[in-house]
Scaffold this active site. Structure first.
Site, PDB file in Angstrom:
ATOM      1  N   SER A  20       0.842  -1.215   0.000  1.00 13.89           N
ATOM      2  CA  SER A  20       0.000   0.000   0.000  1.00 13.89           C
ATOM      3  C   SER A  20       0.870   1.256   0.000  1.00 13.89           C
ATOM      4  O   SER A  20       0.624   2.208  -0.745  1.00 13.89           O
ATOM      5  CB  SER A  20      -0.867   0.029   1.265  1.00 13.89           C
ATOM      6  N   ARG A 120     -13.131  -7.136 -11.283  1.00 12.42           N
ATOM      7  CA  ARG A 120     -13.375  -6.439 -10.013  1.00 12.42           C
ATOM      8  C   ARG A 120     -14.137  -5.126 -10.201  1.00 12.42           C
ATOM      9  O   ARG A 120     -14.000  -4.457 -11.220  1.00 12.42           O
ATOM     10  CB  ARG A 120     -12.031  -6.200  -9.292  1.00 12.42           C
ATOM     11  N   ASP A 321      -6.986  -8.166   4.408  1.00 12.74           N
ATOM     12  CA  ASP A 321      -6.241  -9.066   3.516  1.00 12.74           C
ATOM     13  C   ASP A 321      -5.739 -10.321   4.237  1.00 12.74           C
ATOM     14  O   ASP A 321      -5.120 -11.189   3.619  1.00 12.74           O
ATOM     15  CB  ASP A 321      -5.035  -8.323   2.916  1.00 12.74           C
TER      16      ASP A 321
HETATM   17  C1  S3P Z   1      -5.559  -1.293   0.112  1.00 14.63           C
HETATM   18  C2  S3P Z   1      -6.785  -1.327   0.697  1.00 14.63           C
HETATM   19  C3  S3P Z   1      -7.562  -2.568   0.862  1.00 14.63           C
HETATM   20  C4  S3P Z   1      -6.706  -3.817   0.690  1.00 14.63           C
HETATM   21  C5  S3P Z   1      -5.756  -3.721  -0.464  1.00 14.63           C
HETATM   22  C6  S3P Z   1      -4.865  -2.508  -0.339  1.00 14.63           C
HETATM   23  C7  S3P Z   1      -4.902   0.020  -0.053  1.00 14.63           C
HETATM   24  O1  S3P Z   1      -8.570  -2.582  -0.110  1.00 14.63           O
HETATM   25  O2  S3P Z   1      -7.522  -4.962   0.536  1.00 14.63           O
HETATM   26  O3  S3P Z   1      -4.957  -4.881  -0.546  1.00 14.63           O
HETATM   27  O4  S3P Z   1      -3.683   0.053  -0.331  1.00 14.63           O
HETATM   28  O5  S3P Z   1      -5.572   1.047   0.111  1.00 14.63           O
HETATM   29  P1  S3P Z   1      -9.971  -1.806   0.154  1.00 14.63           P
HETATM   30  O6  S3P Z   1      -9.617  -0.468   0.586  1.00 14.63           O
HETATM   31  O7  S3P Z   1     -10.701  -1.775  -1.135  1.00 14.63           O
HETATM   32  O8  S3P Z   1     -10.645  -2.635   1.199  1.00 14.63           O
END
Ligand code: S3P
Length: 443
Positions: A20, A120, A321
């Site tokens: 992230s 998605r 996750d």
């Molecule tokens: C992420 C947010 C999450 C996570 C993804 C990374 C991010 O998704 O599942 O692997 O970097 O902001 P969501 O915000 O859609 O739940």
């Protein structure tokens, strides 16, 4: 690839950079003026796609050693039209955050991705982003490939998140960067705040406040538009979502002792650690400190006897996750584990409720899949494991790694059908795990 029943794990690991934070470091670097230097960037395929997309939009990006990258940005609103389609590969974060940036740039771009990403939902970002003046032409259900025609005179956004999603929150904030006035996002359930932290680090004004949202406690995030972002140094902590795999493996194999260093401890990312401790996991935090605006710590993990627990729905955003690998721990634990509030798992790289439940059933684990709940009956020791049929990973890295962890702690080996998705987030997974003593090898 097959994981075989293994003995205790031992050793110390520096895990790859946070996915992230790596995407965001490149993106904010691309929108800043001057040079951004990133240390510890995750060199996984997802992040490399983001780097390629930013280059196609005019940012200059170079790498001079493993994990050390430089970005020379174009300034807020300064990116240019790409000459070709932007292929975001497997990455939902890359695609959704980039759509936020593109929505407030006066250009036309086409985004696509692999078979998983093309399935998605993107409407969750294209709907709010349309209000800033951008136009999106997408496939049915707002799916990729899609074309974005960015706003010439973008308007600030005011949006309440209908699902707890840091990706949607970040997309709205990124669009708001190039709009005058204040962009506001309201979230009733807190999600990871890496974007807010990093925006401040690059010089933007971002205020987070607790509010009452029609009788519900919530928080609002206020971003002052059109800041001048300045290139910075970014230190990327190790990814707690990647640490989850050696962490759970060490807990499940009696006698293990593994140290994981400089793991990101953002409060919105550590629900798995809370849950595993409730299950009886022996996890010690050492050296808690702050690095580059994010909390980090070393984790000392020892083999433990786990017991089943109820995981409340409110915890889901902080471990979204990690449910597949938690389900593997639950399969070995004594008693029943019930995980609530998992609706969002259905729209990840695969439908993770279904892929986890199907795989566990194939490994002889008693499992029940409900619309938003997963129930796993633990074996109280090694569950049966594979039956010569490979687990279907459906282009999902976390499903692949989770079932390899199960294979280490089961009675029989567990085989997965496809190893390649692991490179999206954790290219050195096999090497690092075998270095600790895990038996993972080509079938
Ligand atoms: C992420 C947010 C999450 C996570 C993804 C990374 C991010 O998704 O599942 O692997 O970097 O902001 P969501 O915000 O859609 O739940």
């Amino acid at each position: 690839m097959t994981a075989r029943p293994s003995d205790a794990l031992s050793g110390s690991l520096r895990l790859p950079g946070d996915k992230s934070i790596s995407h965001r470091a490149l993106m904010f670097g691309g929108l800043a003026v001057g040079e951004t230097t990133i240390d510890g960037l995750l060199e996984g395929e997802d992040v490399l796609r983001t780097a390629a997309a930013l280059r196609a939009l005019g940012a200059e990006i170079s790498r001079d050693a493993e994990g050390r990258w430089h970005v020379w940005g174009r300034g807020v609103g300064g990116l240019g039209e790409p000459e070709d389609v932007l292929d975001m590969g497997n990455s939902g974060t890359g695609a959704r955050l980039l759509l936020g940036i593109l929505a407030s740039h006066p250009l036309t771009a086409v985004l696509t991705g692999d078979a998983s990403l093309r399935r998605r939902p993107m409407a969750r970002v294209t709907e709010p982003l349309s209000d800033c003046g951008a136009t999106f032409i997408a496939r049915e259900g707002g799916r990729l490939p899609l074309t974005v025609i960015g706003a010439r005179d973008p308007l600030p956004l005011d949006y309440r998140l209908p699902v707890p999603s840091a990706q949607v929150k970040s997309a709205v904030l990124l669009a708001g960067l190039n709009a005058p006035g204040t962009t506001r996002v309201v979230e009733r359930e807190a999600t990871r705040d890496h974007s807010e932290r990093m925006l401040r680090h690059f010089g933007a004004e971002v205020v987070t406040r607790e509010i009452d949202d029609e009788g519900h406690p919530a928080q609002e995030i206020l971003l002052t538009g059109q800041p001048e972002l300045t290139g910075r140094r970014v230190l990327v902590p190790a990814d707690p979502s990647s640490a989850a795999f050696p962490l759970v493996a060490a807990l499940l194999l009696p006698g293990s002792e593994v140290r994981l260093t400089a793991i990101g401890m953002n409060p919105q990312r550590i629900g798995l650690i809370t849950t595993l401790k409730e299950m009886g996991g022996d996890i010690t935090l050492e050296n808690a400190r702050e690095e580059g605006g994010e909390p980090v710590a070393d984790l000392l993990v020892r083999g433990s006897k786990l017991r089943g627990v109820e995981v409340p729905a409110e915890r889901a955003p902080s471990m979204i996750d990690e449910y597949p690998v938690l389900a593997m721990a639950a399969a070995v634990a004594e008693g029943r584990t019930v995980m609530h509030g998992l609706g969002e798992l259905r729209v990840k790289e695969s439908d993770r409720l279904a892929t986890t439940a199907r795989g566990l059933a194939l490994c002889g684990v008693e499992v029940e899949e409900r619309p938003e709940t997963l129930v796993v009956q633990g074996a109280g020791g090694r569950p049966p494991g594979g039956n010569n049929q490979a687990i279907q990973t459906e282009l999902d890295h976390r499903i692949a790694m989770s079932f390899l962890v199960l294979g280490l702690a089961a009675e029989r080996p567990v085989q997965i059908d496809d190893m390649t998705p692991i490179a999206t987030s954790f290219p050195d997974f096999t090497a690092l795990m075998t270095g600790l003593g895990a038996e993972i090898a080509e079938s």
